[in-house]
Design a protein around this motif. Structure first.
Motif, mmCIF file in Angstrom:
data_model
loop_
_atom_site.group_PDB
_atom_site.id
_atom_site.type_symbol
_atom_site.label_atom_id
_atom_site.label_comp_id
_atom_site.label_asym_id
_atom_site.label_seq_id
_atom_site.Cartn_x
_atom_site.Cartn_y
_atom_site.Cartn_z
ATOM 1 N N LYS A 90 44.288 33.524 50.529
ATOM 2 C CA LYS A 90 43.301 34.642 51.242
ATOM 3 C C LYS A 90 43.328 35.954 50.383
ATOM 4 C CE LYS A 90 43.226 32.728 55.770
ATOM 5 N NZ LYS A 90 43.141 32.643 57.278
ATOM 6 N N GLU A 91 44.506 36.268 50.056
ATOM 7 C CA GLU A 91 44.692 37.565 49.273
ATOM 8 C C GLU A 91 43.857 37.450 48.037
ATOM 9 O OE1 GLU A 91 48.628 39.633 49.664
ATOM 10 O OE2 GLU A 91 49.165 37.728 50.107
ATOM 11 N N PHE A 92 43.916 36.362 47.230
ATOM 12 C CA PHE A 92 43.119 36.161 45.992
ATOM 13 C C PHE A 92 41.703 36.173 46.263
ATOM 14 C CE2 PHE A 92 46.978 35.532 44.097
ATOM 15 C CZ PHE A 92 47.144 35.989 42.933
ATOM 16 N N GLU A 93 41.463 35.375 47.333
ATOM 17 C CA GLU A 93 39.880 35.556 47.807
ATOM 18 C C GLU A 93 39.246 36.813 48.091
ATOM 19 O OE1 GLU A 93 39.725 31.077 49.701
ATOM 20 O OE2 GLU A 93 40.020 32.619 51.094
ATOM 21 N N GLN A 94 40.097 37.811 48.585
ATOM 22 C CA GLN A 94 39.417 39.106 48.673
ATOM 23 C C GLN A 94 39.369 40.111 47.305
ATOM 24 O OE1 GLN A 94 42.693 40.925 51.547
ATOM 25 N NE2 GLN A 94 41.979 39.467 52.901
ATOM 26 N N ILE A 95 38.313 39.765 46.711
ATOM 27 C CA ILE A 95 37.737 40.185 45.418
ATOM 28 C C ILE A 95 37.922 41.814 45.263
ATOM 29 C CG2 ILE A 95 36.764 38.092 44.760
ATOM 30 C CD1 ILE A 95 34.310 39.556 45.431
ATOM 31 N N ASP A 96 37.701 42.479 46.367
ATOM 32 C CA ASP A 96 37.851 43.909 46.313
ATOM 33 C C ASP A 96 39.273 44.596 46.411
ATOM 34 O OD1 ASP A 96 34.966 43.917 46.293
ATOM 35 O OD2 ASP A 96 35.085 44.074 48.531
ATOM 36 N N PHE A 97 40.113 43.673 46.498
ATOM 37 C CA PHE A 97 41.341 44.111 46.485
ATOM 38 C C PHE A 97 42.252 43.633 45.448
ATOM 39 C CE2 PHE A 97 46.014 43.651 47.885
ATOM 40 C CZ PHE A 97 46.235 44.983 48.014
ATOM 41 N N LYS A 98 43.191 44.455 44.764
ATOM 42 C CA LYS A 98 43.907 43.858 43.573
ATOM 43 C C LYS A 98 45.321 44.660 43.669
ATOM 44 C CE LYS A 98 40.483 42.784 40.008
ATOM 45 N NZ LYS A 98 40.181 42.997 38.620
ATOM 46 N N ASP A 99 46.280 43.863 43.438
ATOM 47 C CA ASP A 99 47.765 44.310 43.494
ATOM 48 C C ASP A 99 47.911 44.744 41.821
ATOM 49 O OD1 ASP A 99 50.527 44.684 43.396
ATOM 50 O OD2 ASP A 99 50.962 42.829 44.467
ATOM 51 N N PHE A 100 47.889 45.992 41.731
ATOM 52 C CA PHE A 100 48.213 46.675 40.233
ATOM 53 C C PHE A 100 49.696 46.163 40.042
ATOM 54 C CE2 PHE A 100 44.682 49.113 42.033
ATOM 55 C CZ PHE A 100 43.526 48.755 41.043
ATOM 56 N N ASP A 101 50.485 45.748 40.661
ATOM 57 C CA ASP A 101 51.729 45.512 40.115
ATOM 58 C C ASP A 101 51.811 44.036 39.442
ATOM 59 O OD1 ASP A 101 53.011 47.647 41.012
ATOM 60 O OD2 ASP A 101 53.604 46.831 42.755
ATOM 61 N N ILE A 102 51.054 43.365 39.555
ATOM 62 C CA ILE A 102 50.492 42.112 38.829
ATOM 63 C C ILE A 102 49.559 41.976 38.008
ATOM 64 C CG2 ILE A 102 52.112 40.656 40.619
ATOM 65 C CD1 ILE A 102 49.514 39.615 42.028
ATOM 66 N N ASP A 103 48.554 42.890 38.189
ATOM 67 C CA ASP A 103 47.335 42.810 37.443
ATOM 68 C C ASP A 103 47.349 43.116 35.868
ATOM 69 O OD1 ASP A 103 44.642 42.549 37.003
ATOM 70 O OD2 ASP A 103 44.155 44.467 37.581
ATOM 71 N N THR A 104 46.760 42.282 35.136
ATOM 72 C CA THR A 104 46.801 42.825 33.680
ATOM 73 C C THR A 104 48.054 42.842 33.258
ATOM 74 O OG1 THR A 104 46.564 45.240 34.147
ATOM 75 C CG2 THR A 104 44.681 43.791 33.939
ATOM 76 N N VAL A 105 49.212 42.280 33.558
ATOM 77 C CA VAL A 105 50.717 42.042 33.049
ATOM 78 C C VAL A 105 50.927 40.478 32.934
ATOM 79 C CG1 VAL A 105 51.417 44.343 34.075
ATOM 80 C CG2 VAL A 105 51.745 42.197 35.243
ATOM 81 N N PRO A 106 51.960 40.248 31.802
ATOM 82 C CA PRO A 106 52.212 38.813 31.697
ATOM 83 C C PRO A 106 52.979 38.197 32.842
ATOM 84 C CG PRO A 106 53.238 40.428 30.217
ATOM 85 C CD PRO A 106 52.491 41.031 31.067
#
Length: 560
Positions: free
Chosen positions: A19-35
């Motif tokens: 469900k957290e990934f289905e909420q497209i308006d919310f991103k966790d920046f600790d894991i976004d765009t990092v390997p």
């Protein structure tokens, strides 16, 4: 979120719901765009992946109706880069496939990992990652346990060498671009013949570009033939576990019987351990009726080839051990038109590539072996023990620490316990202690009490052990005890055999056909070659005949 603070092995485990990934308006920046490396999980299945844009990657996963995951385990680290996340992904696919807890959905193999800066730190980190996955309920078995499993050792997800990749690609291309082809894969024990076979088979069924079933291929047209009954069930489990349901996995006689009833030939046939394919042998006539023809006798290889458009055969000329096995000269003639693929580098034994040549030289299997003995056994735990009892006790102790350590022997004793369990089979000539043969043949290595028993050649061929103990029986000896003055000249040794001491009835040539016991001697020497090449970390030996024991001591002294 769990943080492991040790600097060179620190990583974080982040748990997210679907469900957290289905909420497209919310991103966790600790894991976004990092390997990162991630594991998707539902009640029964896992899927492993990697990404440097996890939210972008999951937009595709969420659209895939086959992905029913409810939870995502995300692993991140300051050490991660493109190379290290490929590495971790490959390791996870390899180990989670062999673990018993979940079904792995990955169909595309992990990538080949070459050396990169920080690889040792990542290897150390993976041990801690795996421990954490056990705590999280993703995995069940310890890495040490998985290392000993057949499915781990022969998984098609294994990383291949350049030589192995070349063979796989060459054969796969021929199968996909021509109407018929014949291939012979050869190599010493430990060169990865079976791994290459499973890789070709897997890549044939699953297109490695799409991860989906290869278009136009029917699994009913693919067969895997396993000549050794003791390992047939292991191959069936492997095929099932890697998602190759529907492929025929049979013994040679079963395959031939089934193929005769088909309207057309099988399109793709793979044969492992082809050195154990049969020719007609009168003593085993009851089991070899399928080789009788109106104009005489044929071989299993010829019959299998009659029912295959594409045939891939794995073979080792030094592992033919019985008169019913196709003679090496005849096998060479039968495969004269096959395309040859040679695997050269040995990966199984810590003794290195020269150990197998050393065995062939001193078992007098080959005359033209060039081996530099000095220091050859350094780094490999090879010992000559003083008795069967000492050897047995040492291997049992090693099994406590390493697991999968077994004692095996030449076929020099009757199998008395097969008929009467209160008897024994083998008596130590030094201590008088009594021992028992293997209580079963199929699956003996993994049987709980097998460390208490002594296995014969028919339990062990084609298998790997961490340590092996080998008892040289009374059927093999040498005709030299050393010079009168105490000197010992290895060039004077000639290995001999005693047919009356050899108890494998189906291993003895028909009486009157074997001049000077040369045929029997070749089988017995090859049996010991197989036994002595099973131990990954080491090999302990003892010979019941004093001359043979002295010979073993001298060749070891020369080679340390």
């Amino acid at each position: 979120m769990v943080l492991f603070p040790t600097k060179l092995s620190s990583f974080e485990v982040v748990k997210k719901s679907r469900k957290e990934f289905e909420q497209i308006d919310f991103k966790d920046f600790d894991i976004d765009t990092v390997p990162v490396v991630y594991i998707q999980r539902d009640k029964k299945n896992l899927y492993v992946g990697k990404s440097t844009d996890i939210y972008g990657r999951f937009s595709a996963h969420l659209k895939d109706i086959s992905k029913t995951f409810t939870e995502i385990i995300i692993i991140k680290s300051e050490l991660f880069n493109e190379s290290s996340i490929k590495h971790i992904e490959t390791l996870l696919i390899d180990y989670l496939l062999a673990d018993v807890k979940f079904n792995l959905l990955n169909k595309i193999k992990g990538q080949n990992i070459h050396s990169y800066n920080g690889i040792e730190d990542v290897n150390n980190m993976f041990v801690k990652i795996w421990d954490k996955l056990i705590v999280e309920g993703i995995a069940r078995e310890q890495l040490k346990e998985i290392h000993n499993k057949f499915i781990y050792k022969y998984s098609p997800f294994k990383v291949l060498s350049a030589n192995q990749i070349e063979v796989c690609q060459d054969i796969l291309e021929a199968m996909l671009t021509t109407s018929e082809s014949l291939h012979l894969i050869t190599g010493d024990p430990g060169t990865g013949k079976t791994i290459v076979l499973t890789n070709i088979l897997y890549a044939l069924v699953y297109d490695q570009k799409t991860g989906k079933d290869r278009e136009g291929l029917e699994r009913e047209d693919v067969a895997l033939v396993i000549p050794q009954n003791h390992s047939l069930s292991l191959y069936k489990d492997l095929i099932r576990k890697v998602g190759l349901h529907g492929i025929t996995v049979l013994s040679p006689s079963q395959f031939i019987k089934k193929a005769k009833g088909k309207e057309d030939k099988y399109k793709y046939v793979f044969v492992d351990e082809a050195h154990r394919l049969k020719q007609y042998f009168g003593k085993q006539a009851r089991d070899l009726k399928h080789l009788i023809q109106a104009d005489g006798h044929t071989t299993e290889l010829e019959l299998i080839s009659d029912y295959a458009y594409h045939l891939i055969v794995v073979y080792d000329q030094y592992q033919t051990i019985r008169p019913a096995d196709i003679d090496t000269v005849q096998f060479k003639q039968l495969t004269a038109d096959y395309k040859k693929h040679i695997l050269r580098k040995q990966f199984r034994l810590k003794s290195g590539d020269q150990y197998l040549a050393w065995l062939r030289k001193y078992l007098q299997i080959a005359n033209d072996v060039a081996v530099y003995e000095k220091g050859l056994l350094r780094g490999y735990d090879f010992k000559v023990m003083d008795s069967i009892s000492d050897l047995y006790a040492a291997i049992k102790d090693l099994n406590d620490g390493h697991e999968l350590c077994r004692v095996v022997a030449g076929y020099s004793w009757e199998w008395a316990t097969q008929k009467a369990e209160n008897l024994h089979d083998i008596t130590d000539p030094v201590t008088g202690d009594e021992f028992r043969w293997n209580s079963k043949t199929k699956g003996w290595i993994n049987q709980e009490n097998s460390v208490e028993e002594i296995g014969c050649i028919h339990t062990i061929q084609g298998a790997d052990l961490n340590y092996v103990g080998v008892i040289f029986g009374e059927e093999i000896d040498c005709d030299y005890a050393g010079d009168i003055n105490g000197d010992y000249d290895l060039s004077k040794v000639k290995i001999i055999v005693h047919p009356e001491k050899y108890k494998d009835r189906n291993g003895l040539p028909i009486k009157g056909t074997d001049l000077n016991n040369e045929e029997l001697k070749s089988y017995i020497k090859r049996i010991y070659y197989v036994l002595l090449s099973r131990g990954i970390n080491g090999c302990y030996v003892f010979a019941t005949n004093p001359n043979m024991q002295k010979y073993l001591q001298e060749i070891v002294r020369e080679s340390q």
